[in-house]
Design a protein around this motif. Structure first.
Motif, short mmCIF file in Angstrom:
data_model
loop_
_atom_site.label_atom_id
_atom_site.label_comp_id
_atom_site.label_asym_id
_atom_site.label_seq_id
_atom_site.Cartn_x
_atom_site.Cartn_y
_atom_site.Cartn_z
N ARG A 11 37.00 26.00 49.53
CA ARG A 11 37.72 26.89 48.61
C ARG A 11 36.78 27.46 47.55
NH1 ARG A 11 41.02 25.51 43.22
NH2 ARG A 11 42.29 27.37 43.09
N LEU A 12 35.98 26.60 46.92
CA LEU A 12 35.08 27.06 45.85
C LEU A 12 34.04 28.03 46.39
CD1 LEU A 12 34.44 23.80 43.75
CD2 LEU A 12 35.88 25.74 43.14
N LEU A 13 33.47 27.70 47.54
CA LEU A 13 32.43 28.55 48.12
C LEU A 13 32.98 29.93 48.47
CD1 LEU A 13 29.41 28.07 48.88
CD2 LEU A 13 30.20 27.66 51.22
N GLY A 14 34.11 29.96 49.16
CA GLY A 14 34.70 31.24 49.58
C GLY A 14 35.17 32.08 48.41
N ALA A 15 35.88 31.44 47.46
CA ALA A 15 36.40 32.17 46.31
C ALA A 15 35.27 32.65 45.40
CB ALA A 15 37.38 31.29 45.53
N GLY A 16 34.22 31.83 45.26
CA GLY A 16 33.07 32.21 44.43
C GLY A 16 32.41 33.47 44.94
N ILE A 17 32.22 33.57 46.25
CA ILE A 17 31.62 34.77 46.86
C ILE A 17 32.49 35.99 46.61
CG2 ILE A 17 31.03 35.86 49.07
CD1 ILE A 17 30.22 33.00 50.04
N ILE A 18 33.82 35.85 46.79
CA ILE A 18 34.75 36.97 46.60
C ILE A 18 34.75 37.45 45.16
CG2 ILE A 18 37.19 37.67 46.66
CD1 ILE A 18 37.50 35.70 49.05
N ILE A 19 34.78 36.51 44.20
CA ILE A 19 34.83 36.89 42.78
C ILE A 19 33.53 37.54 42.33
CG2 ILE A 19 34.97 35.96 40.42
CD1 ILE A 19 37.04 33.93 41.55
N LEU A 20 32.39 37.07 42.86
CA LEU A 20 31.11 37.70 42.51
C LEU A 20 31.01 39.11 43.11
CD1 LEU A 20 28.63 34.68 42.79
CD2 LEU A 20 29.30 35.90 40.71
N LEU A 21 31.55 39.29 44.31
CA LEU A 21 31.61 40.64 44.90
C LEU A 21 32.52 41.55 44.07
CD1 LEU A 21 31.88 39.75 48.71
CD2 LEU A 21 29.92 40.81 47.55
N ALA A 42 41.06 33.71 44.54
CA ALA A 42 40.35 34.94 44.13
C ALA A 42 41.31 36.01 43.59
CB ALA A 42 39.55 35.49 45.30
N VAL A 43 42.37 36.33 44.35
CA VAL A 43 43.30 37.39 43.92
C VAL A 43 44.07 36.96 42.67
CG1 VAL A 43 45.36 38.71 44.57
CG2 VAL A 43 43.53 38.37 46.23
N SER A 44 44.54 35.70 42.64
CA SER A 44 45.29 35.23 41.48
C SER A 44 44.43 35.25 40.22
CB SER A 44 45.84 33.82 41.72
OG SER A 44 44.80 32.91 41.97
N PHE A 45 43.16 34.85 40.36
CA PHE A 45 42.24 34.85 39.22
C PHE A 45 42.00 36.27 38.71
CE2 PHE A 45 37.87 35.24 37.64
CZ PHE A 45 37.93 34.40 36.55
N CYS A 46 41.79 37.20 39.64
CA CYS A 46 41.55 38.61 39.26
C CYS A 46 42.80 39.22 38.60
CB CYS A 46 41.14 39.43 40.48
SG CYS A 46 39.51 38.98 41.14
N CYS A 47 43.99 38.84 39.07
CA CYS A 47 45.24 39.31 38.46
C CYS A 47 45.35 38.81 37.03
CB CYS A 47 46.45 38.82 39.25
SG CYS A 47 46.77 39.72 40.77
N PHE A 48 45.06 37.51 36.85
CA PHE A 48 45.15 36.93 35.51
C PHE A 48 44.14 37.56 34.56
CE2 PHE A 48 44.05 33.69 32.31
CZ PHE A 48 45.29 33.49 31.76
N LEU A 49 42.91 37.74 35.02
CA LEU A 49 41.88 38.39 34.18
C LEU A 49 42.27 39.82 33.84
CD1 LEU A 49 38.39 37.39 35.61
CD2 LEU A 49 39.43 36.68 33.46
N GLY A 50 42.80 40.53 34.84
CA GLY A 50 43.23 41.90 34.62
C GLY A 50 44.35 42.00 33.60
N SER A 51 45.23 41.01 33.57
CA SER A 51 46.36 41.03 32.63
C SER A 51 45.90 40.96 31.17
CB SER A 51 47.30 39.85 32.92
OG SER A 51 46.75 38.62 32.48
N LEU A 52 44.75 40.30 30.93
CA LEU A 52 44.25 40.14 29.56
C LEU A 52 43.77 41.46 28.96
CD1 LEU A 52 42.36 36.74 29.91
CD2 LEU A 52 44.65 37.14 29.03
N ASN A 53 43.61 42.48 29.81
CA ASN A 53 43.25 43.81 29.30
C ASN A 53 44.45 44.53 28.70
OD1 ASN A 53 40.54 43.67 30.18
ND2 ASN A 53 41.14 44.24 32.26
N TYR A 54 45.66 44.02 28.99
CA TYR A 54 46.88 44.72 28.56
C TYR A 54 47.80 43.89 27.68
CZ TYR A 54 45.37 47.47 32.59
OH TYR A 54 44.62 48.20 33.49
N ILE A 55 47.71 42.55 27.75
CA ILE A 55 48.60 41.71 26.95
C ILE A 55 47.80 40.67 26.18
CG2 ILE A 55 50.63 42.02 28.42
CD1 ILE A 55 49.99 39.27 29.68
#
Length: 313
Positions: A49-59, A237-250
């Motif tokens: 999980r960490l290896l796969g998600a880490g690659i996706i988030i860095l991309l 990866a997607v859930s983390f990106c959604c959460f990070l994206g939300s902090l730009n608006y709320i």
């Protein structure tokens, strides 16, 4: 016109935070399924999980956020902090959380990890970065009353859970506290996607020395690929990106409220998929924990805002 744009941004932020929290909750349930039905080793699941998600988030950081992901390695001090975060914060936190799921299921594991703001607060009080307030202390006690109801099911003479799993679950909450507090400086300098992406990749690489991805130790079939694909891509990866994206608006306090959906979803979905029945006393305990942690987090946010206003006056 401007107020309408502001409302649209706020709605978008809430929606992103809600999606992220729901996906995290579903993720915990899928992890529970991997352990309970497929008997996958914890170390293999965490490392993969960490290896796969880490690659996706860095991309994501490189191509979507347009960030310079290797800039953190130009400073020896920052590299050291990143390694500390990856080995003890990211790896330790994720391993304890997944181990907690294996021992006691996703429902209790997510509830215990949800208490992490309390441990962050206690650390800051000990460091004299915060003052202990009576109302906050009340919320802390209330949260642990809720946990007590969950783990005893109302029978106060014995615990109705795996005790080592309970200790590990509390350890995962302390791990989240370390995960949150330790990398504060590098998070400010390089941003969450870069720090968390490298933390996951380095942590996942470490687990390859313990249980390599190419030696799972159990049969890999379509179900395993489907479950692990969801855990890595959607649940992490997607859930983390959604959460990070939300902090730009709320604001952060609102994201804390939506974060309560994670344990809520896990506690609804896991019993349904695994044919479990939650007794009423445990449902009450879950409600008490969620409410007390939310009140605690938002009370602290309110106090911080008031202090900032006093300083600017």
């Amino acid at each position: 016109m401007f107020s309408k744009i502001g409302e649209n941004k706020r709605t978008k932020g809430i929606l992103l935070a809600v999606i992220g929290a729901i996906l995290w909750g579903i993720n915990g349930t899928f992890v529970d399924l991997v352990f309970s039905t497929l008997k996958a080793p914890v170390e293999w699941v965490v490392g993969t999980r960490l290896l796969g998600a880490g690659i996706i988030i860095l991309l994501y950081s490189t191509f979507i956020k347009k960030e310079k992901i290797f800039s953190i390695f130009k400073s020896k001090k920052d590299t050291g902090m990143l390694l500390l975060f990856a080995l003890f914060g990211m790896s330790g936190c994720q391993y304890l959380f997944f181990l907690s799921i294996e021992k006691n299921g996703a429902g209790l594991a997510t509830i215990l990890q949800f208490t992490s703001p309390i441990f962050i607060y206690l650390y800051l009080v000990l460091r004299k970065e915060k003052k202990m307030l009576l109302q906050e202390l009340f919320y802390i006690v209330l949260a642990f009353v809720g946990v007590f109801l969950i783990v005893t099911r109302g029978n106060f003479t014995k615990l109705d859970v795996n005790i080592s799993g309970l200790i590990i679950g509390i350890g995962s909450a302390i791990g989240v506290a370390f995960y949150t507090l330790q990398p504060r400086r590098i998070l400010l300098n390089y941003g969450s996607p870069v720090v968390v992406g490298w933390g996951m990749l380095i942590g996942g690489s470490l687990f390859q020395l313990i249980h390599p991805i190419w030696q799972p130790g159990f049969a890999i079939d379509k179900k395993v690929i489907l479950y692990m694909g969801f855990i890595i891509v959607i649940g992490t990866a997607v859930s983390f990106c959604c959460f990070l994206g939300s902090l730009n608006y709320i604001e952060a306090s609102l994201s804390n409220i939506t974060a309560a959906l994670e344990p809520l979803v896990a506690n609804i979905l896991t019993p349904l998929l695994l044919s479990q029945v939650l007794p009423p006393i445990q449902i009450i305990g879950i409600g008490i924990v969620l409410l007390s942690v939310l009140l605690f987090a938002n009370y602290g946010e309110k106090i911080s805002k008031n202090k900032k206003l006093e300083l600017t006056e």
